[in-house]
Design an enzyme around this catalytic site. Structure first.
Site, short mmCIF file in Angstrom:
data_model
loop_
_atom_site.label_atom_id
_atom_site.label_comp_id
_atom_site.label_asym_id
_atom_site.label_seq_id
_atom_site.Cartn_x
_atom_site.Cartn_y
_atom_site.Cartn_z
N ASP A 294 60.48 20.56 -63.20
CA ASP A 294 60.88 20.57 -61.81
C ASP A 294 60.77 22.56 -60.93
OD1 ASP A 294 60.97 21.23 -58.74
OD2 ASP A 294 61.43 18.83 -58.48
N LYS A 325 56.13 24.60 -52.26
CA LYS A 325 56.52 25.64 -51.90
C LYS A 325 56.00 27.56 -52.14
CE LYS A 325 61.55 23.78 -51.88
NZ LYS A 325 61.37 23.87 -50.54
N THR A 349 43.86 10.36 -50.94
CA THR A 349 42.71 11.15 -50.56
C THR A 349 42.38 12.29 -51.00
OG1 THR A 349 42.82 9.32 -48.95
CG2 THR A 349 42.35 11.20 -47.79
C1 LIG Z 1 63.38 21.16 -56.97
C2 LIG Z 1 63.16 20.48 -55.91
N1 LIG Z 1 61.53 19.31 -56.24
C3 LIG Z 1 61.51 19.09 -54.92
C4 LIG Z 1 61.45 19.28 -53.75
C5 LIG Z 1 60.35 18.62 -53.20
O1 LIG Z 1 59.82 18.60 -52.51
P1 LIG Z 1 59.14 18.81 -50.68
O2 LIG Z 1 60.21 18.89 -49.38
O3 LIG Z 1 57.76 19.44 -50.48
O4 LIG Z 1 58.37 16.88 -51.40
C6 LIG Z 1 62.17 19.99 -53.77
C7 LIG Z 1 62.36 20.63 -52.07
O5 LIG Z 1 63.22 21.51 -51.71
C8 LIG Z 1 62.81 20.58 -54.67
O6 LIG Z 1 63.96 22.18 -54.19
#
Ligand SMILES: Cc1ncc(COP(=O)(O)O)c(C=O)c1O
Length: 468
Positions: A294, A325, A349
């Protein structure tokens, strides 16, 4: 003033080059404390912003306060506010229809979409991954990446992708699991939340899955000084990962995938070594689990490489890499075998937004043209060295300075002092964010240069002196 202060003061004399000031301001400028009189602060809202006036590394609020932004909208602004290259792109009439018409990408993509993806997301694809699926945000990227891992796992178990009558009569409920780590943050939607373990409040009152949670290494910093102790701690965690995989298989809930952040961000900027990640990747292969990295917060260049996992030096770092991000659009890269076998299995969608893709292609051009990853490495060194100096100067307040590139953090003695430091720094024109129980995290844009570091260190030093 102490010696450290003198050093910090000297930094300030380094002015921004003239060419830079065009796109950036030359320093913070504060008219009120923040939030000011025209702003409001309700619930999670810190203050209201003036995005027209914000520029480069500086966020301007409705009261006209101009702050050096080292938090950048929770780490999601790649090249600063109102970058001229992006403004130019948006003023090009040829791009108007992309801005005005948001398609249902899964069924009616625009003519040039595959080319645009080649130009943007696929030009920075992680090693070994030739496919990308766009999505709207970080959580829905992870959510769908998890589904892709489950679909892949079940097809692997069946030996083909034709579901049995029994599968279809009781659809959707195989007893599979995803292994995640204590302190992880992968989002707040139901599936993601089952793998998020950074703060109890995120999970309060929400039912979840019985999935295994492994310990994430608790390392000592600076990493180079504790390599033996840290290697032991990492070995302990890896052993636990294997034990959990075996245990959950025995429970009848086999681990289809392992999900991990290259640096646990929301959970407090917890690092682990390249060796740890290489071993974990091997464990995933050995047990037939997909390996999902991730990179929602670490991706996009802040660590000095475009992807944080590039620091591991692997040709085959993962099966899935999710992002959002700084990449402006969400999504995930994946190996061919993780392509869902039928239409609509991974679907919603919008499935992303072509206008964000247009912006991303330009952001990548700027990163390349301006060598921003090298710049990040340079300013990251200045930042971490400055933090080491301050940590030596304020041992009662600061500890555990750590970082890669400008993706840095430092611990504060307690949560109350952290809150006070964050507010005082903001009133002096520096915006910072917290993470974990008592860390401050640094998440500047990629255009954060040496002289911004020095402006920050000087102000941070003044704030710390008030907390002595
Ligand atoms: C490592 C990580 N994964 C997933 C997310 C979730 O992303 P979002 O806030 O765009 O749903 C974040 C958000 O801070 C994150 O830091």
């Amino acid at each position: 003033a102490s010696e450290g202060f003198t050093i910090c003061c000297r930094y300030v004399s380094k002015a921004a080059p003239k060419t830079q000031v065009e796109f950036d301001y030359d320093g913070p400028s504060m008219k009120t404390s923040v939030p000011g009189t025209r702003s409001q602060n309700v619930g999670a809202i810190n203050f209201f912003c003036n995005y027209d006036e914000s520029r480069g590394n500086y966020l301007v609020d409705v009261d006209g306060n101009r702050m050096l932004d080292i938090y950048t909208q929770i780490s999601s602004i790649p090249i600063g506010y109102n970058h001229p290259a992006l403004l130019k792109l948006m003023s090009n009439p040829n791009n108007l229809s992309t801005l005005v018409n948001r398609p249902a990408l899964g069924i009616l993509p625009p003519e040039n979409f595959p080319n645009k993806l080649t130009e943007s997301l696929l030009s920075v694809a992680p090693s070994g991954m030739g496919r990308v699926q766009t999505m709207a945000c970080g959580s829905c990227s992870n959510e769908n990446a998890y589904k892709a891992m489950f679909i892949w796992y079940r097809n692997k178990e069946r030996g083909h992708n034709i579901p049995s009558d029994e599968d279809l009569n009781v659809p959707g409920c195989p007893e599979l699991s995803i292994l995640s780590f204590m302190g992880a943050f992968h989002g707040r939607t139901m599936g993601c939340l089952a793998t998020t373990h950074s703060k109890a409040i995120h999970k309060l009152d929400v039912p979840s899955f019985d999935w295994p949670i492994a310990p994430f290494p608790k390392l000592q910093y600076p990493l180079e000084e504790f390599s033996r102790e840290n290697a032991q701690e990492e070995a302990r965690c890896l052993e636990e990962v294997e034990d959990l995989i075996v245990k959950w298989r025995q429970k009848g809930k086999p681990v289809a995938g392992i999900v991990i952040e290259p640096i646990q961000a929301e959970g407090g900027d917890n690092h682990a070594s390249p060796d740890f990640f290489r071993s974990l990747r091997n464990i995933a292969c050995k047990h037939g689990c997909a390996f999902h990295v991730d990179e929602v917060q670490t991706g996009g260049g802040n660590t000095g490489k475009f992807w944080a996992h590039e620091h591991w030096g692997m040709d085959d770092p993962a099966d899935i890499v999710s992002f959002s991000k700084k990449l402006l659009t969400g999504g995930y890269y994946h190996k061919d075998e993780l392509q869902a076998d039928k239409p609509y299995r991974i679907f919603n969608t919008w499935m992303g937004d072509p206008s964000k893709n247009l912006l991303l292609a330009e952001v990548l051009n700027v990163i390349r043209k301006e060598n921003l990853l090298e710049e990040v490495t340079r300013s990251g060194k200045a930042l971490i060295n400055g933090l080491y100096e301050l940590q030596a100067q304020y041992p009662g307040i600061l500890s555990r300075a750590r970082g890669q590139g400008t993706f840095c953090a430092i611990d504060i003695c307690d949560d109350a002092t952290r809150s006070s430091i964050l507010l005082k720094a903001r009133d002096k024109g520096v915006l910072l964010g917290g993470c974990g129980d008592r860390s401050i995290r640094f998440r500047p844009a990629l255009v954060f240069k040496d002289y911004h570091v020095h402006i920050f260190l000087n102000i941070f030093n003044e704030v710390l002196a008030q907390h002595k």
